[in-house]
Design an enzyme around this catalytic site. Structure first.
Site, PDB file in Angstrom:
ATOM      1  N   ASP A   1      -6.672  -4.286  -1.241  1.00 13.77           N
ATOM      2  CA  ASP A   1      -5.963  -3.195  -1.902  1.00 13.77           C
ATOM      3  C   ASP A   1      -5.561  -2.159  -0.841  1.00 13.77           C
ATOM      4  O   ASP A   1      -5.984  -2.207   0.311  1.00 13.77           O
ATOM      5  CB  ASP A   1      -6.809  -2.583  -3.036  1.00 13.77           C
TER       6      ASP A   1
ATOM      7  N   GLU B  25      -4.202   5.591 -11.890  1.00 15.97           N
ATOM      8  CA  GLU B  25      -5.456   5.377 -11.166  1.00 15.97           C
ATOM      9  C   GLU B  25      -6.439   6.529 -11.414  1.00 15.97           C
ATOM     10  O   GLU B  25      -6.470   7.121 -12.494  1.00 15.97           O
ATOM     11  CB  GLU B  25      -5.170   5.122  -9.681  1.00 15.97           C
TER      12      GLU B  25
HETATM   13  C1  BGC Z   1      -3.769  -0.022  -6.564  1.00 15.60           C
HETATM   14  C2  BGC Z   1      -3.305  -1.426  -6.801  1.00 15.60           C
HETATM   15  C3  BGC Z   1      -1.865  -1.564  -6.420  1.00 15.60           C
HETATM   16  C4  BGC Z   1      -1.656  -1.120  -4.998  1.00 15.60           C
HETATM   17  C5  BGC Z   1      -0.225  -1.211  -4.538  1.00 15.60           C
HETATM   18  C6  BGC Z   1      -3.420   0.462  -5.189  1.00 15.60           C
HETATM   19  O1  BGC Z   1      -3.681   1.812  -5.084  1.00 15.60           O
HETATM   20  O2  BGC Z   1      -5.164   0.052  -6.748  1.00 15.60           O
HETATM   21  O3  BGC Z   1      -3.505  -1.775  -8.150  1.00 15.60           O
HETATM   22  O4  BGC Z   1      -1.443  -2.898  -6.611  1.00 15.60           O
HETATM   23  O5  BGC Z   1      -2.070   0.213  -4.866  1.00 15.60           O
HETATM   24  O6  BGC Z   1       0.584  -0.284  -5.144  1.00 15.60           O
HETATM   25  C1  BGC Z   2       1.088   4.513  -3.544  1.00 14.77           C
HETATM   26  C2  BGC Z   2       0.508   3.590  -4.535  1.00 14.77           C
HETATM   27  C3  BGC Z   2      -0.891   3.376  -4.189  1.00 14.77           C
HETATM   28  C4  BGC Z   2      -1.631   4.687  -3.994  1.00 14.77           C
HETATM   29  C5  BGC Z   2      -3.024   4.432  -3.509  1.00 14.77           C
HETATM   30  C6  BGC Z   2       0.285   5.777  -3.468  1.00 14.77           C
HETATM   31  O1  BGC Z   2       0.840   6.641  -2.511  1.00 14.77           O
HETATM   32  O2  BGC Z   2       2.391   4.804  -3.888  1.00 14.77           O
HETATM   33  O3  BGC Z   2       1.179   2.361  -4.559  1.00 14.77           O
HETATM   34  O4  BGC Z   2      -1.465   2.645  -5.216  1.00 14.77           O
HETATM   35  O5  BGC Z   2      -0.999   5.507  -3.090  1.00 14.77           O
HETATM   36  O6  BGC Z   2      -3.725   5.586  -3.253  1.00 14.77           O
END
Ligand code: BGC
Ligand code: BGC
Length: 638
Positions: free
Chosen positions: A320, A512
């Site tokens: 991730d 998230e």
């Molecule tokens: C998330 C994932 C996601 C990834 C890419 C991460 O922060 O936990 O679910 O696929 O970002 O965007």
């Molecule tokens: C990104 C996401 C990612 C996240 C993780 C964001 O800046 O755009 O894709 O999941 O950071 O912390």
């Protein structure tokens, strides 16, 4: 002594030199012949994998294991660095955010990759978690929790297929979806991204959805690669066990710690992975979370022992977002731990060079065995060959016209209608009679951004209707109820009286851990409650519509309402809600997650059954038809 202390430095310099030399163009051996076996589409996948692997330098192999983010890695930089993969993070779009610009951007990566020595296509990944929601004009489905309320495999297959078609129109063939977490605590900000609390529902719907995503898109077209995420146990983290702070928000559950014994973990959280692996899913994302205090990205027993060996997973594990860097130690120690645990590809959005260098050094120092590198690369190449990416890696112009089309939107509208869940319906309040005079209220009634939730256009979602195409709930009410019969006021300050009031309460978008909430903050907001009260005084019957990523604590609003409907996060086709409220479609939704009564008695789904049932307003599986009959079995005695 002196020799001993100097040796690591020498090895370090050697590793760096090797990496630089290999990464510099011209240092690599000649291009393989045009008739190399791996280029032969008629050869068996495994034969092609082996043929290509034996031709690769260490730098080319490590490149395949590396994923950078589009804003940090241009097409030239990706080709120069030999990157195997590029992603769009949440909201990371080309300018202008239009279908053509996406297709041109991704084709640019493929053109540059095709010109490298081996011409291995880039695997471009994105989170298309409720349709291809990063692209303006896409068809947006309900988030997965809403789709779970339908318990309809055939629908999930259609949703997957339409999503695949919209992805392919932009040239993207890798989806970081579905999230098959079994959500135990709806205070989690990712609850709406999941199919809910029941492993059986998560498994059945996850399987149907990936079958749809993997549907053939036409002769010669690649097949979309779904991702099962986040392996494993991310839906059951302990309250306040998270350590992350992003956007000034302390995470509470997301990226936290799941605890217990392994048998219990696997009994509850492994079934969806097993089903998806059996369905042919070739990518699994490791979880940010920890298991009994140890980061999943370093859990060899689970990533390799359980997923790869026990389930026989032949695809690859993607890390991730910068999660490898959450492991203890220096970057090299982190990389060594993750790769040896079983991570095959590293999502290192802005750190691809550093990752490749660290891994190269680790191989030179024998900290990562060459066999582990070969295994990782085999898995990645296998997925690329199986998808058909070597034969065709470009956007499919033939699918452009269907992108965001009426036909696709009809599938989404139907999905919304099937998800709508009736929780209370006194004296036949619903459906609303044709011709009834209706007052509508609530700031969430006319907001495409809010009804689409997180991940839509931006990582954290958007408010209002910028760049989104679709129908708000209010527009849907006007279509079904007759524009002349519908009056809207955000705060419910109508004059006169109406037969029926419809008030939409809800939540602002989040993604998230930014959406992790203390229990008390799950309550209907004071502003929404004031709107409910204002409307109540002016209508005969009051319908409460909850448009949110999870059940909200209804408090007084429940007593005020004659009917209560859960609309989840419906996405772009809000009209599907009106279709059900006005009786053009029946009520079919059933809760995919228990609905808590109040903050004081709140319990997680995995609390002892009696305690849990006593704490719920409505249990898992609850949902009524318009006559007030239960639509299916409910997890608690009623
Ligand atoms: C998330 C994932 C996601 C990834 C890419 C991460 O922060 O936990 O679910 O696929 O970002 O965007
Ligand atoms: C990104 C996401 C990612 C996240 C993780 C964001 O800046 O755009 O894709 O999941 O950071 O912390």
């Amino acid at each position: 002594m002196a020799a001993n202390t100097r040796r690591p430095l020498l090895r370090h310099l050697l590793g760096t030199a090797l990496w630089c030399a290999a990464a510099a163009s011209g240092a690599a051996p000649d291009s393989p012949p045009a008739d190399a076996r791996y280029r032969d589409a008629s050869a068996a996948v495994e034969a092609r994998v082996e043929d290509l692997l034996k031709r690769m330098t260490l730098a080319e192999k490590i490149g395949q294991m590396t994923q950078g983010e589009r804003a940090a890695v241009s097409s030239e930089a990706a080709a120069r660095g030999l990157l195997g993969s590029v992603l769009s993070g949440g909201g990371s779009a080309p300018k202008p955010n239009r279908l053509e610009a996406w297709a041109a951007m991704i084709d640019g990566y493929q053109t540059a990759a095709a010109a490298t020595r081996l011409g291995i296509p880039v695997l471009y990944g994105i989170d298309a978690v409720h349709g291809h929601q990063s692209v303006a004009g896409a068809t947006l489905f309900p988030h997965l929790l809403g789709l779970a309320a339908t318990r309809d495999d055939a629908l999930l297959r259609r949703v997957g297929e339409v999503t695949a078609r919209e992805l392919a129109a932009t040239g993207i063939y890798w989806n970081f979806s579905p999230m098959v977490s079994v959500t135990q605590d709806l205070r989690w900000g990712r609850t709406y991204e999941s199919f809910g609390e029941d492993p059986a529902v998560v498994t059945a719907l996850g399987r149907a959805y990936v079958q749809g995503l993997m549907q053939p898109l036409g002769a010669g077209a690649p097949r979309v690669l779904p991702t099962a995420k986040h392996f494993i146990g991310d839906g059951a983290t302990a309250w306040a066990s998270a350590r992350q702070n992003i956007m000034n928000t302390d995470y509470l559950l997301d990226q936290g710690d799941t605890r217990g014994d392994t048998a219990a973990l696997l009994a509850q959280h492994l079934p969806p992975y097993q089903a998806l692996v059996e369905a042919g899913v070739m990518s699994v994302m490791a979880s940010f979370s920890t298991w009994n205090g140890t980061k999943m990205h370093g859990q060899r027993e689970l990533l390799t022992g359980v997923l790869k060996e026990r389930l026989g997973f032949q695809g690859f594990v993607i890390s991730d977002w910068d999660a490898i860097q959450q492991l203890p130690g220096s970057l090299r120690q982190q990389v060594v731990a993750a790769v040896n645990a079983g991570v095959d590809m590293a999502m290192v959005p802005t750190a691809s060079r550093e990752f490749m260098q660290a891994l190269t050094e680790a191989v030179v120092q024998n900290e990562v065995p060459p066999t582990r590198i070969d295994d990782a690369v085999r898995r990645i190449l296998r997925a690329k060959f199986q998808m058909g990416l070597f034969e065709q890696s470009r956007a499919l112009p033939s699918l452009r016209a269907a992108f965001g089309s009426a036909a696709h939107r009809a599938v989404a509208r139907d999905a919304v209608a099937r998800s709508v869940t009736l929780l209370k319906n006194e004296a036949g309040t619903l459906p609303i009679a044709a011709g009834a005079r209706v007052f509508v209220a609530g700031e969430w009634a006319d907001d495409l951004g809010a009804q689409s939730g997180g991940w839509t256009l931006e990582w954290q979602g958007v408010r209002g209707n910028p760049g989104l195409t679709g129908t708000t709930l209010l527009e849907g009410f006007r279509q079904q109820g007759g524009a002349a019969q519908i009056t809207y006021d955000r705060r419910g300050r109508h004059s006169g009286r109406a037969d029926v009031g419809v008030v939409v309460v809800g939540e602002p978008p989040y993604a998230e851990g930014v959406g992790d909430r203390q229990t008390a903050r799950l309550a209907v907001s004071p502003e929404d409650l004031a709107t409910v009260r204002a409307l109540r005084e002016r209508v005969g019957k009051l319908v409460l519509v909850v448009q949110a990523g999870r059940p909200l604590l209804l408090g007084e609003a429940l007593a005020q309402a004659d009917a209560v409907v859960m609309a989840y996060l419906p996405g772009s086709e809000g009209a599907g809600v009106a279709d059900v409220l006005w009786g053009l479609q029946p009520f079919r939704g059933r809760l995919p997650i228990g609905w808590p009564r109040d903050a004081a008695s709140y319990t997680r789904a995995d609390a002892p059954a009696a305690v849990r049932c006593a704490s719920l307003q409505w249990a898992l599986g609850f949902g009524l038809d318009a006559q007030g009959k239960g639509l299916g079995p409910v997890a608690c005695p009623q």
